[in-house]
Design a protein around this motif. Structure first.
Motif, PDB file in Angstrom:
ATOM      1  N   VAL A 210      -6.479   7.247   4.373  1.00 28.41           N
ATOM      2  CA  VAL A 210      -6.725   5.873   3.935  1.00 28.41           C
ATOM      3  C   VAL A 210      -7.422   5.143   5.071  1.00 28.41           C
ATOM      4  O   VAL A 210      -6.933   5.145   6.208  1.00 28.41           O
ATOM      5  CB  VAL A 210      -5.403   5.162   3.576  1.00 28.41           C
TER       6      VAL A 210
ATOM      7  N   PHE B  99      -5.467  -7.123   2.330  1.00 29.34           N
ATOM      8  CA  PHE B  99      -6.047  -5.804   2.195  1.00 29.34           C
ATOM      9  C   PHE B  99      -6.636  -5.659   0.784  1.00 29.34           C
ATOM     10  O   PHE B  99      -5.898  -5.660  -0.217  1.00 29.34           O
ATOM     11  CB  PHE B  99      -4.986  -4.728   2.432  1.00 29.34           C
TER      12      PHE B  99
ATOM     13  N   PHE C 214      -9.668   0.186   2.484  1.00 27.05           N
ATOM     14  CA  PHE C 214      -9.277  -1.211   2.310  1.00 27.05           C
ATOM     15  C   PHE C 214     -10.053  -2.074   3.297  1.00 27.05           C
ATOM     16  O   PHE C 214     -10.146  -1.747   4.487  1.00 27.05           O
ATOM     17  CB  PHE C 214      -7.778  -1.398   2.559  1.00 27.05           C
TER      18      PHE C 214
ATOM     19  N   SER D 287     -18.389  -0.508   2.432  1.00 28.16           N
ATOM     20  CA  SER D 287     -18.311  -0.484   0.966  1.00 28.16           C
ATOM     21  C   SER D 287     -19.418   0.380   0.386  1.00 28.16           C
ATOM     22  O   SER D 287     -19.190   1.193  -0.519  1.00 28.16           O
ATOM     23  CB  SER D 287     -18.395  -1.910   0.406  1.00 28.16           C
TER      24      SER D 287
ATOM     25  N   TYR E  66      -3.949   7.763   7.992  1.00 25.58           N
ATOM     26  CA  TYR E  66      -4.866   6.631   7.924  1.00 25.58           C
ATOM     27  C   TYR E  66      -5.864   6.671   9.073  1.00 25.58           C
ATOM     28  O   TYR E  66      -5.669   7.362  10.080  1.00 25.58           O
ATOM     29  CB  TYR E  66      -4.099   5.305   7.931  1.00 25.58           C
TER      30      TYR E  66
ATOM     31  N   ILE F  57       0.837  -1.210   0.000  1.00 30.58           N
ATOM     32  CA  ILE F  57       0.000   0.000   0.000  1.00 30.58           C
ATOM     33  C   ILE F  57       0.865   1.251   0.000  1.00 30.58           C
ATOM     34  O   ILE F  57       0.548   2.253  -0.652  1.00 30.58           O
ATOM     35  CB  ILE F  57      -0.943  -0.012   1.221  1.00 30.58           C
TER      36      ILE F  57
ATOM     37  N   ARG G 208     -10.407   6.580  -0.131  1.00 31.71           N
ATOM     38  CA  ARG G 208      -9.667   5.344  -0.358  1.00 31.71           C
ATOM     39  C   ARG G 208      -9.782   4.462   0.877  1.00 31.71           C
ATOM     40  O   ARG G 208      -9.486   4.899   1.996  1.00 31.71           O
ATOM     41  CB  ARG G 208      -8.192   5.638  -0.633  1.00 31.71           C
TER      42      ARG G 208
ATOM     43  N   GLU H 299      -8.738  -3.340  -1.718  1.00 30.32           N
ATOM     44  CA  GLU H 299      -9.158  -1.960  -1.915  1.00 30.32           C
ATOM     45  C   GLU H 299     -10.608  -1.897  -2.364  1.00 30.32           C
ATOM     46  O   GLU H 299     -11.038  -2.671  -3.232  1.00 30.32           O
ATOM     47  CB  GLU H 299      -8.270  -1.236  -2.928  1.00 30.32           C
TER      48      GLU H 299
END
Length: 428
Positions: free
Chosen positions: A393, A425, A417, A406, A336, A327, A415, A427
């Motif tokens: 992230v 992970f 994961f 999702s 993140y 990543i 972005r 994406e």
């Protein structure tokens, strides 16, 4: 578990001349004699450098921490306190000149209290922090009394003020010898730290100087605490003189008068040896008691720990690290967020902290948990738009949150994961 003793493998400034103080090795020698009384020979003791006790990483060791300390960066001497986790300190004959103590040192002192303080100044300072402390005196005051009369009957003047000279009687001057406990010792190495050989020579020089007083001194006149206390213990008549006495001497005045220039005319130049053998036994027994108690309470625990620590270690979280590297292949720093408060989520955060120090945790998300996680407020998905940072992230760890996350991220420039099987992970 082993027994330890403080050594003085000092750092020396380039071209340094006055780096010695024979009082330091004399303190270590006095502790060697304590160990001998316990049946532990010097050859079995582990030397722990006083100037690197914070980073010590040898065998687990019981270490009487009997020395002088200042808490500031004194030419690379700021690596002493708090001591390493591999050291079980026994704070006895402990002097601390600094009075503003950092929380980590205070915590360690409280863990290993009561603290045996060499002087009353240190005891009062520690008590002001509500640390249990008692007055233990100096370990050099426990040395055994000499058995023989001096061979030459010299009167040693050790680092005395010049203002004393006019007061010294002629009969004392006849056999006088003026010496210093800060002799010049040429270096055999250009390394900033003393070598093992240099440290051993330094230690032996201190021991030899003390033996000289033991064998030859009829009288010792000095300004130095670690001349006065060991010579007093040896049964040598001692006169303490100085331009000024600070708080380090706030115990020895039980036995010796402290003469400053205004008192030099009143000095008794024919003092008797101090007979304090009963007191000495009490002082010595508390040192032995503290060391033995520390050993009895800890040796089985740390022997067990040593047994299990001594192994070839696996690479932990290897697959997680490899996935994270993919990543971060094109960037060194990443902002993140972690989603879902689970043990696996915490593990992911800790792996990133340990192996990717430039990554920054920006948010913690969970739909059902409230409160804080390691100082971060726990947010919900509704708070994400308020973060207003499309560089974050997101790692969604619980599989139960994968579908919701999702759907939430669809159509958004975010972005994220999904963490599957704890290591994979995917994406979004």
């Amino acid at each position: 578990m082993k027994y330890g003793i403080i050594s003085y493998k000092k750092t020396v400034r380039p071209g340094g001349i006055k780096w010695t103080n024979l009082g330091d090795p004399i303190q270590s020698y006095a502790m060697v004699k304590i160990y001998e009384e316990m049946g532990i020979p010097e050859s079995e003791l582990v030397k722990v450098n006083r100037y690197s006790s914070k980073s010590y990483d040898g065998d687990y060791v019981i270490l009487p921490f009997n020395c002088y300390n200042m808490i500031f960066d004194q030419y690379r001497h700021n690596n002493s306190l708090p001591v390493s986790d591999k050291i079980i300190p026994v704070f006895v004959s402990f002097h601390l000149h600094s009075r503003v103590l950092e929380p980590d040192l205070l915590q360690q002192l409280r863990t290993y209290e009561p603290i045996g303080c060499r002087d009353e100044e240190t005891m009062k300072m520690l008590r002001s922090y509500n640390i249990r402390a008692y007055l233990s005196g100096c370990v050099t005051a426990t040395l055994p009394k000499r058995k023989a009369n001096p061979q030459s009957g010299k009167n040693y003047f050790v680092d005395c003020p010049e203002s004393l000279l006019e007061y010294i009687p002629q009969n004392i001057m006849v056999n006088a010898e003026f010496v210093t406990h800060m002799p010049y010792i040429p270096r055999s190495s250009e390394d900033i730290y003393l070598t093992d050989e240099e440290e051993q020579n330094y230690y032996q020089l201190g021991v030899n100087q003390l033996k000289l007083y033991e064998n030859d001194a009829n009288l010792v006149v000095t300004s130095r605490l670690h001349v006065a206390a060991p010579c007093m213990a040896l049964g040598i008549p001692v006169i303490l003189v100085s331009e000024n006495f600070d708080g380090r001497f706030s115990w020895i005045d039980k036995y010796l008068p402290l003469y400053t220039p205004s008192d030099f005319g009143e000095i008794n130049w024919n003092p008797d040896p101090i007979d304090y053998e009963e007191d000495k036994e009490i002082i010595k027994r508390q040192f032995i008691y503290r060391i033995q108690k520390a050993f009895e309470e800890n040796h089985l625990l740390y022997d067990c720990s040593s047994l299990l620590e001594d192994r070839k270690r696996s690479v932990y979280n290897k697959e997680v690290i490899n996935s994270l590297k993919q990543i971060a292949s094109n960037t060194e720093s990443v902002k993140y967020a972690i989603w879902g408060m689970r043990a696996e989520t915490m593990n992911l955060h800790h792996v990133i902290s340990d192996h990717f120090p430039n990554w920054k945790l920006s948010a913690v998300i969970d739909e059902y948990c409230m409160g804080e996680y390691e100082g971060y407020p726990i947010l919900t998905s509704k708070d994400i738009p308020d973060l207003d940072d499309d560089e974050i992230v997101y790692f969604i760890v619980p599989e139960a949150a994968h579908d919701f996350a999702s759907d939430f991220f669809k159509g958004k420039k975010i972005r994220g994961f999904l963490v599957k099987n704890k290591t994979e992970f995917v994406e979004i």
